[in-house]
Design an enzyme around this catalytic site. Structure first.
Site, PDB file in Angstrom:
ATOM      1  CB  ILE A 113      12.847  11.177  16.365  1.00 30.62           C
ATOM      2  CG1 ILE A 113      14.055  11.289  17.291  1.00 30.62           C
ATOM      3  CG2 ILE A 113      12.040  12.484  16.364  1.00 30.62           C
ATOM      4  CD1 ILE A 113      15.014  12.400  16.935  1.00 30.62           C
ATOM      5  CB  ILE A 136       1.188  21.299  18.334  1.00 30.03           C
ATOM      6  CG1 ILE A 136      -0.311  21.541  18.156  1.00 30.03           C
ATOM      7  CG2 ILE A 136       1.940  21.488  17.040  1.00 30.03           C
ATOM      8  CD1 ILE A 136      -0.628  23.003  17.810  1.00 30.03           C
ATOM      9  NE  ARG A 142       5.982  20.419  14.267  1.00 31.68           N
ATOM     10  CZ  ARG A 142       4.985  19.806  14.906  1.00 31.68           C
ATOM     11  NH1 ARG A 142       3.812  19.629  14.313  1.00 31.68           N
ATOM     12  NH2 ARG A 142       5.138  19.373  16.142  1.00 31.68           N
ATOM     13  CB  CYS A 178       8.268  17.152   6.333  1.00 28.54           C
ATOM     14  SG  CYS A 178       9.474  18.177   5.497  1.00 28.54           S
ATOM     15  CG  ASP A 193      15.679  16.564  10.173  1.00 29.49           C
ATOM     16  OD1 ASP A 193      15.832  17.663  10.732  1.00 29.49           O
ATOM     17  OD2 ASP A 193      14.632  15.897  10.266  1.00 29.49           O
ATOM     18  CG  LEU A 236       4.567  16.736  23.698  1.00 30.83           C
ATOM     19  CD1 LEU A 236       5.952  16.143  23.463  1.00 30.83           C
ATOM     20  CD2 LEU A 236       3.967  16.181  24.983  1.00 30.83           C
TER      21      LEU A 236
END
Ligand code: EPZ
Length: 406
Positions: free
Chosen positions: A318, A123, A92, A116, A297, A125
């Protein structure tokens, strides 16, 4: 991709020191391109993702030497060239090529970045931020001959878009502001590195004020990985042992250690780490949210802790759908039920099983299940987990685990 074979059911006991933060090291590696000079990065974690990032940097003409966990990275010979998808798609963090290429070379490409796959990973933003600083996108190419300082507001505190905004703003002469920026500790690690390279950056809550310009080589110590730390603390709790984790700032895990302690786990905190034993005896409501909230995470990793304890609920503000790992956890006995805005984890009796590491933290969660139940378990796609955990088998073995990789 490799397989973990685990003979579980042994309490994990002892001390383990975490490595440098994966999500702290990755932005720093790409920021080094802006220096076109030699940079020194200490407490550097050599893992799958950072090796993949170094492959990209060497492809662009950088050179590096690694002495233990001290990386010397020379980007003076780096120049623009399109980076092939085979190099960008494993991670990423290749999205950071947007800001680093624009800042270093005046042009870049929209990378086919990977990472992941627990959710869609747009992408938009990142690109909107680049355009706000004066870049323009033509197909897959991004041009930045006329980058200018600006005030940009991020519509949500995206870690990656904050990284790219910081990289661009630091490379432009003048004062920029980034509002609504992410507050994760790894963003502050990047800020320290950019300041050592000559940028002046001030944080006022979620507003970053950046005075950018000519940058030179810098140096930084990568902070300990708080997610790695949480993983080993959960391993201790799940296996009925007691694990002390050092090398990280426990304040970064306040949002996890506090609720665990209130729910009955025995948590001790020290200046450079923490210790955990015992499972929660009360149901735990977990809501993952941007830092300093509960880390997204860590939510896959705490799921088996809830299952072995008194159950609970998990919501993720999120990545709202980040629950695919539960289908793999079910083969280890974890019982869950969907809620309209998350999942309920029911008290469960874990058992040995077979599973596949579908993503980094889901794979780590499977590993914890296997370690906590007496019997032989197997987890395939081991490499997915080794992308984010340095010295994983050595560290677990030092705590008494019986684990090997085939
Ligand atoms: C970083 O991903 C981390 N990766 C992730 O860690 C972590 O889960 C995430 O931040 C949140 O903390 C790295 O640092 C390499 P975001 P990132 O941009 O930057 C949406 C791990 O296990 N969004 O903060 O990709 C997005 O869909 C990994 O170490 C857009 O809509 O996350 C999400 O809902 C997994 N458009 C939210 O923002 C965009 O252009 C936050 O994502 C970017 C993001």
């Amino acid at each position: 991709m490799g397989r973990f074979l685990i003979s579980g059911g042994r309490p994990l006991e002892g001390r383990v020191k975490v490595s440098g933060s994966k999500n702290g090291a990755l932005p720093v590696l790409f920021a080094a391109l802006l220096a076109k000079d030699v940079c020194y990065i200490d407490n550097f974690p050599l893992i799958g993702d950072t090796k993949a990032a170094l492959d990209i940097l060497t492809y662009l003409g950088s050179e590096y030497t690694l002495n233990g966990d001290s990386l010397t990275l020379d980007t003076s010979g780096a120049g623009y060239r399109p980076v092939p998808g085979c190099l960008t798609s494993p991670l990423r963090a290749s999205s950071y090529l947007i800001g680093s290429s624009l800042g270093a070379f005046g042009r870049g490409d929209v990378p086919a970045c990977g990472g992941c796959s627990f959710a869609s990973r747009p992408i938009d933003l990142h690109l909107r931020a680049a355009v706000a600083f004066g870049a323009y996108v033509e197909g897959e190419a991004i041009y930045g001959e006329s980058l200018r300082p600006t005030d940009h507001t991020l519509p949500l505190p995206s870690v990656g878009a904050t990284v790219n905004s910081l990289l661009i703003a630091s490379s432009i002469h003048g004062r920029s502001r980034i509002r609504g920026a992410a507050c994760e500790p790894h963003i502050d690690c990047l800020i320290r590195f950019l300041e050592s390279m000559g940028a002046q950056i001030k944080r006022d809550g979620s507003t970053l004020t950046v005075l950018g310009g000519e940058l030179h080589g810098g140096r930084v110590i990568i902070p300990g990985d708080m997610i790695e730390a949480g993983t080993y603390l959960c391993a201790g709790m799940l296996t009925g042992g007691e694990v002390t984790v050092s090398g990280f700032d426990p304040c970064e895990l306040d949002s996890a250690l506090g609720p665990l302690s209130l729910a009955g786990a025995d948590i001790s905190v020290y200046p450079d780490g923490a210790k955990a034993r015992g499972l929660p005896t009360k149901p735990l409501p977990i809501t993952a949210s941007p830092y300093p909230g509960f880390p997204t995470d860590l939510q896959p990793i705490i799921a088996p802790v809830l299952a072995s304890g008194a159950g609970g609920t998990i919501r993720d503000l999120i990545f709202k759908e980040r629950f695919g790992y539960l289908s793999e956890l079910s083969s280890f006995g974890v019982i869950s039920a969907p809620l309209n805005d998350g999942v309920r984890i029911l008290p469960s009796r874990l058992k040995p099983g077979r599973g596949r590491a579908c993503d980094l933290r889901g794979g780590a969660s499977l590993l914890l299940c296997a370690l906590s139940t007496a019997g032989e378990s197997e987890i395939t796609d081991a490499r997915t987990v080794l992308r984010g955990y340095s010295g994983l088998c050595e560290k677990l073995t030092s705590l008494g685990a019986r684990i090997k990789i085939l």
